[in-house]
Write a protein that holds these residues in place. Structure first.
Motif, PDB file in Angstrom:
ATOM      1  N   ALA A 251       0.756  -1.245   0.059  1.00  0.00           N
ATOM      2  CA  ALA A 251      -0.147   0.222   0.064  1.00  0.00           C
ATOM      3  C   ALA A 251       0.795   1.326  -0.114  1.00  0.00           C
ATOM      4  N   THR A 252       1.916   1.236   0.917  1.00  0.00           N
ATOM      5  CA  THR A 252       2.679   2.327   0.879  1.00  0.00           C
ATOM      6  C   THR A 252       3.604   2.565  -0.296  1.00  0.00           C
ATOM      7  N   ILE A 253       4.014   1.575  -1.028  1.00  0.00           N
ATOM      8  CA  ILE A 253       4.818   1.532  -2.324  1.00  0.00           C
ATOM      9  C   ILE A 253       3.881   2.162  -3.305  1.00  0.00           C
ATOM     10  N   ILE A 254       2.945   1.716  -3.309  1.00  0.00           N
ATOM     11  CA  ILE A 254       1.786   2.268  -4.513  1.00  0.00           C
ATOM     12  C   ILE A 254       1.592   4.023  -4.068  1.00  0.00           C
TER      13      ILE A 254
ATOM     14  N   VAL B 233      -2.335   7.252   2.927  1.00  0.00           N
ATOM     15  CA  VAL B 233      -2.388   5.668   2.735  1.00  0.00           C
ATOM     16  C   VAL B 233      -3.090   5.347   4.234  1.00  0.00           C
ATOM     17  N   GLN B 234      -4.276   4.556   3.809  1.00  0.00           N
ATOM     18  CA  GLN B 234      -4.902   4.044   5.254  1.00  0.00           C
ATOM     19  C   GLN B 234      -4.832   2.586   5.149  1.00  0.00           C
ATOM     20  N   ILE B 235      -4.264   2.243   6.407  1.00  0.00           N
ATOM     21  CA  ILE B 235      -4.143   0.541   6.652  1.00  0.00           C
ATOM     22  C   ILE B 235      -5.274   0.300   7.624  1.00  0.00           C
ATOM     23  N   TRP B 236      -6.234  -0.471   7.165  1.00  0.00           N
ATOM     24  CA  TRP B 236      -7.521  -0.894   7.891  1.00  0.00           C
ATOM     25  C   TRP B 236      -7.209  -2.366   8.379  1.00  0.00           C
ATOM     26  N   THR B 237      -7.341  -2.573   9.671  1.00  0.00           N
ATOM     27  CA  THR B 237      -7.207  -3.655  10.420  1.00  0.00           C
ATOM     28  C   THR B 237      -8.324  -3.853  11.210  1.00  0.00           C
ATOM     29  N   ASP B 238      -8.072  -4.662  12.352  1.00  0.00           N
ATOM     30  CA  ASP B 238      -9.068  -5.272  13.464  1.00  0.00           C
ATOM     31  C   ASP B 238      -8.834  -4.620  14.555  1.00  0.00           C
ATOM     32  N   ILE B 239      -7.933  -3.271  14.694  1.00  0.00           N
ATOM     33  CA  ILE B 239      -7.569  -2.778  15.843  1.00  0.00           C
ATOM     34  C   ILE B 239      -7.716  -1.347  15.879  1.00  0.00           C
ATOM     35  N   ASP B 240      -8.279  -0.515  16.690  1.00  0.00           N
ATOM     36  CA  ASP B 240      -8.427   1.044  16.778  1.00  0.00           C
ATOM     37  C   ASP B 240      -6.957   1.666  16.689  1.00  0.00           C
ATOM     38  N   GLY B 241      -5.974   1.407  15.744  1.00  0.00           N
ATOM     39  CA  GLY B 241      -4.869   2.196  15.701  1.00  0.00           C
ATOM     40  C   GLY B 241      -3.717   1.482  16.429  1.00  0.00           C
TER      41      GLY B 241
ATOM     42  N   VAL C 272       0.044   8.360   6.839  1.00  0.00           N
ATOM     43  CA  VAL C 272      -0.527   6.857   6.887  1.00  0.00           C
ATOM     44  C   VAL C 272      -1.320   6.705   8.045  1.00  0.00           C
ATOM     45  N   ARG C 273      -2.633   6.352   7.933  1.00  0.00           N
ATOM     46  CA  ARG C 273      -3.469   6.280   8.938  1.00  0.00           C
ATOM     47  C   ARG C 273      -3.860   4.995   9.332  1.00  0.00           C
ATOM     48  N   LEU C 274      -3.803   4.748  10.355  1.00  0.00           N
ATOM     49  CA  LEU C 274      -4.265   3.195  10.910  1.00  0.00           C
ATOM     50  C   LEU C 274      -5.718   3.258  11.425  1.00  0.00           C
ATOM     51  N   LYS C 275      -6.500   2.441  10.841  1.00  0.00           N
ATOM     52  CA  LYS C 275      -8.124   2.346  11.159  1.00  0.00           C
ATOM     53  C   LYS C 275      -8.395   1.105  11.388  1.00  0.00           C
ATOM     54  N   ASN C 276      -9.781   0.976  11.977  1.00  0.00           N
ATOM     55  CA  ASN C 276     -10.214  -0.255  12.458  1.00  0.00           C
ATOM     56  C   ASN C 276     -11.758  -0.568  11.484  1.00  0.00           C
TER      57      ASN C 276
ATOM     58  N   ASN D 222     -14.576  -0.623  13.432  1.00  0.00           N
ATOM     59  CA  ASN D 222     -14.891   0.386  14.139  1.00  0.00           C
ATOM     60  C   ASN D 222     -14.525   1.726  13.194  1.00  0.00           C
ATOM     61  N   PRO D 223     -15.235   1.884  12.056  1.00  0.00           N
ATOM     62  CA  PRO D 223     -14.635   2.933  11.112  1.00  0.00           C
ATOM     63  C   PRO D 223     -14.767   4.511  11.801  1.00  0.00           C
ATOM     64  N   ASN D 224     -15.599   4.734  12.877  1.00  0.00           N
ATOM     65  CA  ASN D 224     -15.688   5.997  13.099  1.00  0.00           C
ATOM     66  C   ASN D 224     -14.365   6.255  14.129  1.00  0.00           C
ATOM     67  N   ALA D 225     -13.978   5.366  14.734  1.00  0.00           N
ATOM     68  CA  ALA D 225     -12.597   5.602  15.743  1.00  0.00           C
ATOM     69  C   ALA D 225     -11.617   6.430  14.877  1.00  0.00           C
ATOM     70  N   PHE D 226     -10.901   7.104  15.659  1.00  0.00           N
ATOM     71  CA  PHE D 226      -9.989   8.152  14.919  1.00  0.00           C
ATOM     72  C   PHE D 226      -8.706   7.256  14.667  1.00  0.00           C
ATOM     73  N   GLY D 227      -8.288   6.209  15.317  1.00  0.00           N
ATOM     74  CA  GLY D 227      -7.105   5.397  14.938  1.00  0.00           C
ATOM     75  C   GLY D 227      -5.831   6.077  15.110  1.00  0.00           C
ATOM     76  N   THR D 228      -4.790   6.027  14.239  1.00  0.00           N
ATOM     77  CA  THR D 228      -3.433   6.525  14.679  1.00  0.00           C
ATOM     78  C   THR D 228      -3.067   7.152  13.289  1.00  0.00           C
ATOM     79  N   LEU D 229      -2.537   8.403  13.408  1.00  0.00           N
ATOM     80  CA  LEU D 229      -1.962   9.182  12.163  1.00  0.00           C
ATOM     81  C   LEU D 229      -0.674   9.035  12.472  1.00  0.00           C
ATOM     82  N   ILE D 230       0.265   8.646  11.295  1.00  0.00           N
ATOM     83  CA  ILE D 230       1.658   8.612  11.290  1.00  0.00           C
ATOM     84  C   ILE D 230       1.996   9.685  10.144  1.00  0.00           C
ATOM     85  N   SER D 231       2.921  10.629  10.550  1.00  0.00           N
ATOM     86  CA  SER D 231       3.209  11.638   9.612  1.00  0.00           C
ATOM     87  C   SER D 231       4.512  12.255  10.064  1.00  0.00           C
TER      88      SER D 231
END
Length: 440
Positions: A202-205, A214-222, A271-275, A278-287
């Motif tokens: 994803a980050t290469i693209i 780039v958003q990384i969607w997984t099963d945890i809130d960031g 790069v933003r990490l999201k769940n 729980n898509p409404n959770a802020f997650g983690t923003l990497i910048s």
């Protein structure tokens, strides 16, 4: 344009695939990178292992069971008879190929072909699902543009050129779906980016197309401030710098592939990490931004081997370190931690596949002590080596035997080597006390 990656859990069930559909169906153009459905890669690796062990019947049994699982998923996912049949025909062709593989001689190339099928299956199914739901989507074959060079690094010029060509030749769509993890090597043979490599895809693209995010969607809130598998009451971290995220990923934070931030770092693509659940959770923003100083998070890396190497020539052994590092380079084995004195060096590795060969070479120039079953506990935060309260962590861990300390090699990282049996205790003690330090 954004790049969104969804992991195996996110596409591991019909319900979760529906969640992904709702997340991406916002009217904006995007590239979507998918992993294999959860559990599939493990099964494919097991099938390859059966072939390697000369057990074709066991491999075929696993293939047939996995085939049935996919047909059950297809019947729940696709209610359009025409699309359902088309997808089943494709899936059956994949599993027929896997059966053919059981009659072939095992090789690394054969294993790579087998393991690659997981992403080919998930992307074809999900693209067909979007078509059924009236969402315009196109499939972009990753093997048409994703390639690594002779050093197993992404061939960015090749990727950028070929991705644009594949993208421009695709039908105009809202969503462009491609496979994570899989790629070609420098000989144009099928290879992969190792476990967790879909993040890296994803980050290469993202770097190749200069994505907005780039958003990384997984099963945890960031990214959490400790490992939630072992520690209760961990919390997601809202913001991390590229440096902090890279340290955490390398030293054991499972939510990210260790190389994830490398491609986007130069251009400052966030790069933003999201769940997914729980898509409404802020997650983690990497910048590129850095926030407060002090310790933000803890990660642990297991299966570490520590090696103490003492020069046989005693003091002022000219070229001793050079010879030591040349041995590890010869066997392409990376070093995680290192401490030195005038006559000795202690270091750690996480890949012991060539350990016997390395020790044989080292024993020609030094006396050796080896400790296995070690873990690295890594504390990460902006400029933590300069933080006024960092010294207190050593008071907290008075009853934990620390084998090595790496302090000062990076302003953002302090690493402790401990026996693996003490890992959970160490993580919990740090979690109970250490995060109070950042507010003092």
């Amino acid at each position: 344009m954004k790049v969104l990656k969804f992991g195996g859990t996110s596409v591991g069930s019909v319900e979760n695939m529906s969640n992904v559909k709702n997340i991406i169906n916002d009217g904006e153009k995007k590239v979507v990178v998918l992993s294999a459905m959860s559990g599939t890669t493990n099964q494919l690796v097991a099938i390859a292992q059966n072939i390697a062990e000369g057990k074709p019947n066991e491999a075929i049994d696993k293939i047939n069971k996995l085939h049935e699982t996919y047909f059950t998923t297809i019947d729940s996912l696709l209610n359009n008879d025409q699309i359902n049949k088309r997808v089943k025909d494709f899936v059956s062709s994949v599993f027929s190929f896997l059966v053919e593989c059981t009659y072939k001689d095992f090789s690394e190339s054969l294993e790579n072909h087998i393991v690659a099928q997981g992403e080919l299956l998930s992307t074809y199914m999900f693209n067909s699902f979007l078509n059924q739901e009236g969402i315009k989507s196109a499939l972009l074959p990753a093997l048409s543009f994703m390639r690594i060079d002779e050093y197993n690094e992404p061939d960015l010029n090749y990727i950028e050129k070929n991705f644009k060509e594949v993208f421009n030749n695709a039908i105009d769509s809202q969503v462009y779906i491609t496979q994570g993890f899989i790629c070609l090597d420098d000989s144009n043979e099928i290879s992969n980016l190792q476990r967790g490599g879909s993040d890296y895809t994803a980050t290469i693209i993202g770097a190749a197309i200069k994505a907005d995010e780039v958003q990384i969607w997984t099963d945890i809130d960031g990214m959490h401030n400790n490992d939630p598998r072992y520690v209760e009451n961990t919390k997601p971290i809202s913001n991390l710098s590229f440096d902090e995220a890279a340290e955490l990923a390398y030293f054991g934070a499972k939510i990210l592939h260790p190389q994830t931030v490398t491609p986007v770092r130069t251009d400052g693509i966030p790069v933003r990490l999201k769940n997914t659940m729980n898509p409404n959770a802020f997650g983690t923003l990497i910048s590129s931004e850095t926030t407060e100083k002090g310790i933000k998070a803890i990660a642990a890396k297991d299966n570490i081997t520590a090696i103490k190497i003492k020069s046989a020539r005693m003091l002022q052994a000219h070229g001793f370190l050079k010879k030591v590092f040349e041995i590890f380079e010869t066997y392409t084995t990376s070093i995680d931690m290192i401490t030195t004195s005038e006559v000795a060096v202690s270091l750690t590795i996480d890949d012991d596949s060539n350990l016997d060969k390395i020790l044989f070479e080292l024993e020609k120039i030094a006396t050796i002590e080896v400790d296995k079953n070690q873990s690295i506990v890594c504390l990460v935060g902006h400029s933590i080596v300069n933080h006024q309260d960092t010294f207190k962590l050593f008071q907290i861990l008075q009853d934990v035997k620390i084998r090595m300390i790496s302090y000062g090699g990076s302003n953002n990282n302090i690493s402790l080597l401990i026996h693996s049996k003490d890992k959970v205790k160490t993580l919990c003690k740090l979690n109970d006390y250490l995060f109070e330090l950042v507010t003092l």
